[in-house]
Design a protein around this motif. Structure first.
Motif, PDB file in Angstrom:
ATOM      1  N   PHE A 276      34.451  47.881  37.468  1.00 12.08           N
ATOM      2  CA  PHE A 276      34.420  47.760  38.973  1.00 12.08           C
ATOM      3  C   PHE A 276      32.611  46.929  38.699  1.00 12.08           C
ATOM      4  O   PHE A 276      32.906  46.259  39.628  1.00 12.08           O
ATOM      5  CB  PHE A 276      33.896  49.106  39.786  1.00 12.08           C
ATOM      6  CG  PHE A 276      32.611  49.081  40.684  1.00 12.08           C
ATOM      7  CD1 PHE A 276      33.084  48.831  41.582  1.00 12.08           C
ATOM      8  CD2 PHE A 276      31.671  49.985  40.870  1.00 12.08           C
ATOM      9  CE1 PHE A 276      32.072  48.835  43.027  1.00 12.08           C
ATOM     10  CE2 PHE A 276      30.739  50.275  41.901  1.00 12.08           C
ATOM     11  CZ  PHE A 276      31.400  49.535  42.922  1.00 12.08           C
ATOM     12  N   PHE A 277      32.282  47.174  38.004  1.00 10.19           N
ATOM     13  CA  PHE A 277      30.556  46.136  37.834  1.00 10.19           C
ATOM     14  C   PHE A 277      31.039  45.021  37.280  1.00 10.19           C
ATOM     15  O   PHE A 277      30.342  43.733  38.441  1.00 10.19           O
ATOM     16  CB  PHE A 277      29.689  46.508  36.707  1.00 10.19           C
ATOM     17  CG  PHE A 277      28.850  48.037  37.041  1.00 10.19           C
ATOM     18  CD1 PHE A 277      28.949  48.277  38.169  1.00 10.19           C
ATOM     19  CD2 PHE A 277      28.767  49.400  35.856  1.00 10.19           C
ATOM     20  CE1 PHE A 277      28.043  49.725  38.774  1.00 10.19           C
ATOM     21  CE2 PHE A 277      28.019  50.542  36.574  1.00 10.19           C
ATOM     22  CZ  PHE A 277      27.238  50.435  37.248  1.00 10.19           C
ATOM     23  N   GLU A 278      32.145  44.398  36.743  1.00  7.42           N
ATOM     24  CA  GLU A 278      32.083  43.004  36.522  1.00  7.42           C
ATOM     25  C   GLU A 278      32.668  42.775  37.975  1.00  7.42           C
ATOM     26  O   GLU A 278      32.327  41.200  37.967  1.00  7.42           O
ATOM     27  CB  GLU A 278      33.763  42.775  35.631  1.00  7.42           C
ATOM     28  CG  GLU A 278      32.743  43.117  34.245  1.00  7.42           C
ATOM     29  CD  GLU A 278      33.694  43.484  32.798  1.00  7.42           C
ATOM     30  OE1 GLU A 278      35.304  43.086  33.347  1.00  7.42           O
ATOM     31  OE2 GLU A 278      33.528  44.441  32.303  1.00  7.42           O
ATOM     32  N   ARG A 279      33.423  43.046  38.632  1.00  9.19           N
ATOM     33  CA  ARG A 279      33.707  42.605  39.943  1.00  9.19           C
ATOM     34  C   ARG A 279      33.009  42.341  40.886  1.00  9.19           C
ATOM     35  O   ARG A 279      33.535  41.532  41.474  1.00  9.19           O
ATOM     36  CB  ARG A 279      35.038  44.187  40.423  1.00  9.19           C
ATOM     37  CG  ARG A 279      36.344  43.643  40.036  1.00  9.19           C
ATOM     38  CD  ARG A 279      37.230  44.780  41.077  1.00  9.19           C
ATOM     39  NE  ARG A 279      38.426  43.803  41.603  1.00  9.19           N
ATOM     40  CZ  ARG A 279      39.701  44.784  41.646  1.00  9.19           C
ATOM     41  NH1 ARG A 279      39.434  45.717  42.057  1.00  9.19           N
ATOM     42  NH2 ARG A 279      40.840  44.373  42.027  1.00  9.19           N
ATOM     43  N   ILE A 280      32.348  43.306  40.581  1.00  6.77           N
ATOM     44  CA  ILE A 280      30.533  43.178  41.735  1.00  6.77           C
ATOM     45  C   ILE A 280      29.677  42.374  41.388  1.00  6.77           C
ATOM     46  O   ILE A 280      28.625  42.326  42.506  1.00  6.77           O
ATOM     47  CB  ILE A 280      30.473  44.621  43.085  1.00  6.77           C
ATOM     48  CG1 ILE A 280      29.283  45.447  41.593  1.00  6.77           C
ATOM     49  CG2 ILE A 280      31.142  45.555  43.287  1.00  6.77           C
ATOM     50  CD1 ILE A 280      29.330  46.498  42.178  1.00  6.77           C
ATOM     51  N   LEU A 281      29.945  41.863  39.878  1.00  2.74           N
ATOM     52  CA  LEU A 281      28.564  41.157  39.927  1.00  2.74           C
ATOM     53  C   LEU A 281      28.245  40.172  40.263  1.00  2.74           C
ATOM     54  O   LEU A 281      27.061  39.960  40.321  1.00  2.74           O
ATOM     55  CB  LEU A 281      28.732  40.577  38.151  1.00  2.74           C
ATOM     56  CG  LEU A 281      27.385  40.246  37.164  1.00  2.74           C
ATOM     57  CD1 LEU A 281      26.728  40.760  37.366  1.00  2.74           C
ATOM     58  CD2 LEU A 281      27.906  39.426  35.882  1.00  2.74           C
ATOM     59  N   GLU A 282      29.482  39.589  40.715  1.00  8.37           N
ATOM     60  CA  GLU A 282      28.795  38.348  41.217  1.00  8.37           C
ATOM     61  C   GLU A 282      28.340  38.940  42.863  1.00  8.37           C
ATOM     62  O   GLU A 282      26.974  37.747  43.204  1.00  8.37           O
ATOM     63  CB  GLU A 282      30.445  37.344  42.387  1.00  8.37           C
ATOM     64  CG  GLU A 282      30.020  36.088  43.693  1.00  8.37           C
ATOM     65  CD  GLU A 282      31.922  36.300  43.532  1.00  8.37           C
ATOM     66  OE1 GLU A 282      31.887  36.463  43.202  1.00  8.37           O
ATOM     67  OE2 GLU A 282      31.141  35.126  44.537  1.00  8.37           O
ATOM     68  N   TYR A 283      28.036  39.809  43.673  1.00  6.72           N
ATOM     69  CA  TYR A 283      27.877  40.789  44.938  1.00  6.72           C
ATOM     70  C   TYR A 283      26.152  40.792  44.659  1.00  6.72           C
ATOM     71  O   TYR A 283      25.236  40.941  45.271  1.00  6.72           O
ATOM     72  CB  TYR A 283      28.907  40.825  45.454  1.00  6.72           C
ATOM     73  CG  TYR A 283      29.947  40.351  46.195  1.00  6.72           C
ATOM     74  CD1 TYR A 283      29.244  39.764  46.898  1.00  6.72           C
ATOM     75  CD2 TYR A 283      30.848  40.620  45.227  1.00  6.72           C
ATOM     76  CE1 TYR A 283      30.469  39.159  47.385  1.00  6.72           C
ATOM     77  CE2 TYR A 283      32.120  39.937  45.613  1.00  6.72           C
ATOM     78  CZ  TYR A 283      31.858  39.079  46.700  1.00  6.72           C
ATOM     79  OH  TYR A 283      32.853  38.425  46.849  1.00  6.72           O
TER      80      TYR A 283
END
Ligand code: DP6
Length: 365
Positions: A96-103
């Motif tokens: 989850f954290f990897e997925r949202i890192l961009e944001y």
């Protein structure tokens, strides 16, 4: 869809220690989300009642990394569930954290310690991903608010929290606000989006205020098939197209049901949605069944009770054997008696949870 709005333009990372606690609810879908494409885009719009008593409380302690630590560009966190280190939940949160890192670029600037607990027993068969992911998302948004040089509005915070939560678990996008939330773009719902949930923006009849949800715990074991696997089986499913169209039509119909307070129509849509969800499971390849014999017993009892009394008790199911009993406040007394005398016997160890419609995430402290 403009997802650029969720990338922070500038942040000031100079606060060394911060801690936030949020309590976020679970939700129960009336029109179901079942089927998605990357990245967590639903095949149809869904709508849910936000719950109140079933919730997660999560605290995240953020400590600014040293420059050398931060240079590693790694996301570092410890996870405690109900006071104990929980290694087996870590991979899902790490993903989850990897997925949202961009944001959420601040994820690599801080070391995080997450403490989480649920109001409902962990092994109750009640999905905790909706409340769990939305609680983390709210804590991250509190951090972002403190780091942001510009004032973030509550509207933006809720929208982005829902956007982030969705990337952890689709249904979590519906656990930020209440009492009714739509997720997925739909022509009849102004402002609806595939990338975040929005509060249902139209008139809702008095009869739906304080609506009850008693959750009968038929089977508290781990599900044999996860929701993620189930969603994937909707690709190449022989009835997928019709199913997505049906969900789309049901949301249209529910919009007027909510306005007019037509409970018979409400019941027909909600029960059909629940049974269609399970029909999709039974007709996928490989096929599977999540209902148990007691799920069926309860459903039949409800239908007989309704015929005999004319009261507006109905059921819905999520991806499991437990039964959610939905009923209006004004009929609660008689229905509660019926649950206690006739239905509790079908629950594992007689366990059930009394919940009702709720209003979304709340900051603690
Ligand atoms: C049957 O949100 O748990 O409860 O996005 O893969 O995490 P992921 O799935 P999840 O699916 C929920 C499915 C459902 C219906 C619903 O809540 O709409």
């Amino acid at each position: 869809m403009d997802t650029h709005q969720f990338i922070p333009k500038s942040l000031v990372n100079n606060t060394t220690k911060l801690s936030f606690t949020w309590k976020t609810p679970s939700n129960i879908a009336l029109v179901k989300y079942w089927g998605k494409t990357e990245p967590q885009i639903p095949k149809n719009a869904s709508i849910s009642f936000t719950l109140s008593n079933c919730h997660t409380i999560t605290t995240i302690d953020f400590t600014l990394k040293s420059t050398s630590e931060a240079n590693n560009n790694e996301i570092n966190f410890e996870l405690f569930f109900e006071g104990k280190k929980k290694q087996d939940f870590k991979p899902k949160i790490a993903k989850f954290f990897e997925r949202i890192l961009e944001y959420c670029p601040y994820l690599i600037a801080y070391n995080m310690v997450i403490h989480s607990e649920n109001s409902f027993p962990h092994s109750s068969g009640i999905a905790s991903s909706a409340s769990g992911m939305s609680a983390i998302a709210m804590c991250l948004m509190s951090l972002e608010k403190s780091l942001s040089p510009i004032e973030l509005t509550d509207e933006f915070i809720n929208k982005k929290a829902s956007f982030l939560a969705r990337l952890g678990s689709g249904s979590a996008s519906r656990s930020i606000e209440g009492p009714l939330v739509v997720w997925g773009q739909h022509p009849a719902i102004k402002g609806s989006s595939d990338v975040f949930g929005v509060p249902f923006p139209y008139e809702v009849h008095e009869v739906f205020k304080n609506y009850h949800d008693a959750i009968l715990l038929v089977d508290k074991g781990e599900k044999q098939v996860s929701s993620t696997v189930g969603h994937n089986l909707m690709h190449n499913h022989p009835y997928a197209k019709q199913r997505f169209e049906q969900a789309h039509d049901n949301l249209f119909k529910l919009k007027s049901v909510f306005k007019e307070g037509n409970l018979n129509e409400f019941i027909a849509i909600v029960e059909s949605e629940a049974l269609t969800l399970h029909a999709m499971m039974m007709t996928s390849m490989p096929y599977f069944i999540l209902m148990k014999p007691n799920t069926m017993e309860i459903i039949n009892k409800i239908w007989n009770f309704r015929k005999e009394t004319g009261l507006h008790l109905c059921f819905t199911l999520d991806a499991g054997a437990n039964v959610h009993l939905l009923y209006p406040e004004k009929e609660a007394e008689d229905i509660f008696k019926f649950i206690n005398t006739e239905l509790v016997a079908y629950c594992q160890n007689g366990h059930y949870i009394c919940d009702r419609i709720g209003f979304g995430a709340k900051k603690v402290k």
